[in-house]
Design a protein around this motif. Structure first.
Motif, PDB file in Angstrom:
ATOM      1  N   THR A  37       0.840  -1.186   0.000  1.00 45.88           N
ATOM      2  CA  THR A  37       0.000   0.000   0.000  1.00 45.88           C
ATOM      3  C   THR A  37       0.888   1.253   0.000  1.00 45.88           C
ATOM      4  O   THR A  37       2.114   1.156   0.055  1.00 45.88           O
ATOM      5  CB  THR A  37      -0.997  -0.010   1.180  1.00 45.88           C
ATOM      6  OG1 THR A  37      -1.993   1.004   0.970  1.00 45.88           O
ATOM      7  CG2 THR A  37      -0.311   0.184   2.517  1.00 45.88           C
ATOM      8  N   HIS A  38       0.267   2.409  -0.040  1.00 47.59           N
ATOM      9  CA  HIS A  38       0.966   3.672  -0.280  1.00 47.59           C
ATOM     10  C   HIS A  38       2.002   4.058   0.777  1.00 47.59           C
ATOM     11  O   HIS A  38       3.008   4.679   0.437  1.00 47.59           O
ATOM     12  CB  HIS A  38      -0.059   4.801  -0.430  1.00 47.59           C
ATOM     13  CG  HIS A  38      -1.013   4.548  -1.555  1.00 47.59           C
ATOM     14  ND1 HIS A  38      -0.684   4.741  -2.866  1.00 47.59           N
ATOM     15  CD2 HIS A  38      -2.274   4.061  -1.552  1.00 47.59           C
ATOM     16  CE1 HIS A  38      -1.701   4.409  -3.639  1.00 47.59           C
ATOM     17  NE2 HIS A  38      -2.681   3.995  -2.874  1.00 47.59           N
ATOM     18  N   ASP A  39       1.778   3.716   2.035  1.00 50.02           N
ATOM     19  CA  ASP A  39       2.712   4.160   3.068  1.00 50.02           C
ATOM     20  C   ASP A  39       3.759   3.105   3.428  1.00 50.02           C
ATOM     21  O   ASP A  39       4.488   3.264   4.396  1.00 50.02           O
ATOM     22  CB  ASP A  39       1.960   4.622   4.325  1.00 50.02           C
ATOM     23  CG  ASP A  39       1.186   3.504   5.000  1.00 50.02           C
ATOM     24  OD1 ASP A  39       1.040   2.410   4.414  1.00 50.02           O
ATOM     25  OD2 ASP A  39       0.713   3.729   6.136  1.00 50.02           O
ATOM     26  N   ASP A  40       3.857   2.054   2.642  1.00 52.54           N
ATOM     27  CA  ASP A  40       4.880   1.036   2.896  1.00 52.54           C
ATOM     28  C   ASP A  40       6.251   1.537   2.443  1.00 52.54           C
ATOM     29  O   ASP A  40       6.355   2.408   1.581  1.00 52.54           O
ATOM     30  CB  ASP A  40       4.536  -0.273   2.177  1.00 52.54           C
ATOM     31  CG  ASP A  40       3.352  -0.983   2.819  1.00 52.54           C
ATOM     32  OD1 ASP A  40       3.088  -0.750   4.009  1.00 52.54           O
ATOM     33  OD2 ASP A  40       2.705  -1.777   2.115  1.00 52.54           O
ATOM     34  N   ASP A  41       7.295   0.970   3.073  1.00 55.47           N
ATOM     35  CA  ASP A  41       8.661   1.346   2.723  1.00 55.47           C
ATOM     36  C   ASP A  41       9.579   0.146   2.923  1.00 55.47           C
ATOM     37  O   ASP A  41       9.133  -0.934   3.336  1.00 55.47           O
ATOM     38  CB  ASP A  41       9.125   2.552   3.540  1.00 55.47           C
ATOM     39  CG  ASP A  41       9.044   2.341   5.048  1.00 55.47           C
ATOM     40  OD1 ASP A  41       9.084   1.179   5.517  1.00 55.47           O
ATOM     41  OD2 ASP A  41       8.957   3.337   5.782  1.00 55.47           O
ATOM     42  N   ALA A  42      10.850   0.319   2.641  1.00 53.42           N
ATOM     43  CA  ALA A  42      11.816  -0.778   2.725  1.00 53.42           C
ATOM     44  C   ALA A  42      11.942  -1.313   4.151  1.00 53.42           C
ATOM     45  O   ALA A  42      12.137  -2.516   4.343  1.00 53.42           O
ATOM     46  CB  ALA A  42      13.178  -0.319   2.207  1.00 53.42           C
ATOM     47  N   VAL A 104       8.248  -5.205  -3.171  1.00 53.04           N
ATOM     48  CA  VAL A 104       8.129  -6.664  -3.247  1.00 53.04           C
ATOM     49  C   VAL A 104       9.523  -7.265  -3.425  1.00 53.04           C
ATOM     50  O   VAL A 104       9.871  -8.260  -2.785  1.00 53.04           O
ATOM     51  CB  VAL A 104       7.170  -7.089  -4.383  1.00 53.04           C
ATOM     52  CG1 VAL A 104       7.207  -8.605  -4.586  1.00 53.04           C
ATOM     53  CG2 VAL A 104       5.748  -6.626  -4.089  1.00 53.04           C
ATOM     54  N   ASP A 105      10.340  -6.627  -4.263  1.00 54.11           N
ATOM     55  CA  ASP A 105      11.733  -7.083  -4.434  1.00 54.11           C
ATOM     56  C   ASP A 105      12.515  -6.965  -3.125  1.00 54.11           C
ATOM     57  O   ASP A 105      13.291  -7.863  -2.775  1.00 54.11           O
ATOM     58  CB  ASP A 105      12.440  -6.275  -5.524  1.00 54.11           C
ATOM     59  CG  ASP A 105      11.912  -6.565  -6.918  1.00 54.11           C
ATOM     60  OD1 ASP A 105      11.233  -7.597  -7.116  1.00 54.11           O
ATOM     61  OD2 ASP A 105      12.190  -5.738  -7.820  1.00 54.11           O
ATOM     62  N   ALA A 106      12.289  -5.881  -2.392  1.00 54.83           N
ATOM     63  CA  ALA A 106      12.984  -5.681  -1.111  1.00 54.83           C
ATOM     64  C   ALA A 106      12.567  -6.750  -0.104  1.00 54.83           C
ATOM     65  O   ALA A 106      13.399  -7.244   0.668  1.00 54.83           O
ATOM     66  CB  ALA A 106      12.699  -4.283  -0.555  1.00 54.83           C
ATOM     67  N   PHE A 107      11.298  -7.121  -0.113  1.00 52.32           N
ATOM     68  CA  PHE A 107      10.803  -8.183   0.759  1.00 52.32           C
ATOM     69  C   PHE A 107      11.508  -9.500   0.431  1.00 52.32           C
ATOM     70  O   PHE A 107      12.018 -10.183   1.323  1.00 52.32           O
ATOM     71  CB  PHE A 107       9.285  -8.305   0.589  1.00 52.32           C
ATOM     72  CG  PHE A 107       8.665  -9.459   1.311  1.00 52.32           C
ATOM     73  CD1 PHE A 107       8.442  -9.408   2.673  1.00 52.32           C
ATOM     74  CD2 PHE A 107       8.288 -10.608   0.618  1.00 52.32           C
ATOM     75  CE1 PHE A 107       7.864 -10.481   3.344  1.00 52.32           C
ATOM     76  CE2 PHE A 107       7.713 -11.676   1.271  1.00 52.32           C
ATOM     77  CZ  PHE A 107       7.497 -11.615   2.643  1.00 52.32           C
ATOM     78  N   ALA A 108      11.569  -9.852  -0.844  1.00 53.00           N
ATOM     79  CA  ALA A 108      12.249 -11.092  -1.262  1.00 53.00           C
ATOM     80  C   ALA A 108      13.735 -11.047  -0.916  1.00 53.00           C
ATOM     81  O   ALA A 108      14.301 -12.030  -0.426  1.00 53.00           O
ATOM     82  CB  ALA A 108      12.037 -11.324  -2.756  1.00 53.00           C
ATOM     83  N   ASP A 109      14.365  -9.897  -1.157  1.00 51.86           N
ATOM     84  CA  ASP A 109      15.801  -9.757  -0.836  1.00 51.86           C
ATOM     85  C   ASP A 109      16.054  -9.871   0.668  1.00 51.86           C
ATOM     86  O   ASP A 109      17.044 -10.474   1.092  1.00 51.86           O
ATOM     87  CB  ASP A 109      16.346  -8.431  -1.360  1.00 51.86           C
ATOM     88  CG  ASP A 109      16.446  -8.393  -2.871  1.00 51.86           C
ATOM     89  OD1 ASP A 109      16.425  -9.477  -3.513  1.00 51.86           O
ATOM     90  OD2 ASP A 109      16.536  -7.284  -3.423  1.00 51.86           O
ATOM     91  N   ALA A 110      15.152  -9.302   1.471  1.00 51.13           N
ATOM     92  CA  ALA A 110      15.303  -9.394   2.931  1.00 51.13           C
ATOM     93  C   ALA A 110      15.193 -10.848   3.386  1.00 51.13           C
ATOM     94  O   ALA A 110      15.941 -11.285   4.263  1.00 51.13           O
ATOM     95  CB  ALA A 110      14.252  -8.530   3.625  1.00 51.13           C
ATOM     96  N   LEU A 111      14.303 -11.606   2.783  1.00 48.41           N
ATOM     97  CA  LEU A 111      14.214 -13.032   3.100  1.00 48.41           C
ATOM     98  C   LEU A 111      15.514 -13.746   2.744  1.00 48.41           C
ATOM     99  O   LEU A 111      16.011 -14.563   3.518  1.00 48.41           O
ATOM    100  CB  LEU A 111      13.043 -13.679   2.355  1.00 48.41           C
ATOM    101  CG  LEU A 111      11.655 -13.445   2.934  1.00 48.41           C
ATOM    102  CD1 LEU A 111      10.583 -13.843   1.935  1.00 48.41           C
ATOM    103  CD2 LEU A 111      11.486 -14.208   4.236  1.00 48.41           C
ATOM    104  N   ARG A 112      16.067 -13.423   1.598  1.00 52.68           N
ATOM    105  CA  ARG A 112      17.337 -14.041   1.191  1.00 52.68           C
ATOM    106  C   ARG A 112      18.451 -13.701   2.182  1.00 52.68           C
ATOM    107  O   ARG A 112      19.269 -14.549   2.527  1.00 52.68           O
ATOM    108  CB  ARG A 112      17.721 -13.589  -0.221  1.00 52.68           C
ATOM    109  CG  ARG A 112      16.860 -14.188  -1.310  1.00 52.68           C
ATOM    110  CD  ARG A 112      17.334 -13.762  -2.701  1.00 52.68           C
ATOM    111  NE  ARG A 112      16.412 -14.234  -3.710  1.00 52.68           N
ATOM    112  CZ  ARG A 112      15.507 -13.480  -4.331  1.00 52.68           C
ATOM    113  NH1 ARG A 112      15.424 -12.177  -4.076  1.00 52.68           N
ATOM    114  NH2 ARG A 112      14.709 -14.011  -5.236  1.00 52.68           N
TER     115      ARG A 112
END
Length: 143
Positions: A37-42, A104-112
């Motif tokens: 959503t709009h207020d999400d961040d890294a 979404v990429d940051a979420f996947a990268d954080a999991l990695r």
């Protein structure tokens, strides 16, 4: 950020007839459908990744971190659908692609970075998602 997580014994994402990400059959893992959503961040993406990685929903109350379970991450803007009025959902709460895709990429990268084996879908593509839900276990995570 919202993540609809499903405990699975297999899952795959196909685009144009080609499997681009999967959790192989007979492997317990997590399918994470990610809405932004709009207020999400890294920082939120990193906190959500930690929450998912440590969530004790696998066999014997273990987490993906405990057993090194794979995670399939698929973008899912429809998690922010508003269906209160009428018959047509509103997507106003979903972040636009220039905001959502990097998160979404940051979420996947954080999991990695946490040690997860991560496969992903293709942002903005028409994807076919197949899964075998184990349990069934399906939870909505929010920050």
């Amino acid at each position: 950020m919202r993540v609809l997580v499903q405990r699975v014994t297999s899952a795959s994402v196909t685009v144009d007839g080609v499997v681009i990400g999967e959790i192989r059959p007979a492997t317990q893992g997590l399918l994470a459908l990610v809405g932004v959503t709009h207020d999400d961040d890294a920082a939120k993406a990193a906190r959500m990744a930690e929450k998912l990685w440590q969530l004790r929903i696998l066999d014997d109350e273990r987490s993906a971190a405990d057993i090194g379970a794979p995670v399939l991450v698929v973008s899912q803007f429809t998690l922010y659908a508003n269906t209160v009025k009428g018959r047509r959902p509103s997507w106003n709460a979903a972040a636009p692609r220039p905001v959502a895709e990097p998160l979404v990429d940051a979420f996947a990268d954080a999991l990695r970075q946490l040690g997860a084996e991560v496969a992903t879908g293709s942002f903005g593509s028409h994807m076919e998602v197949a899964l075998v839900n184990d349990g069934p276990v399906t939870l909505m995570l929010e920050l």
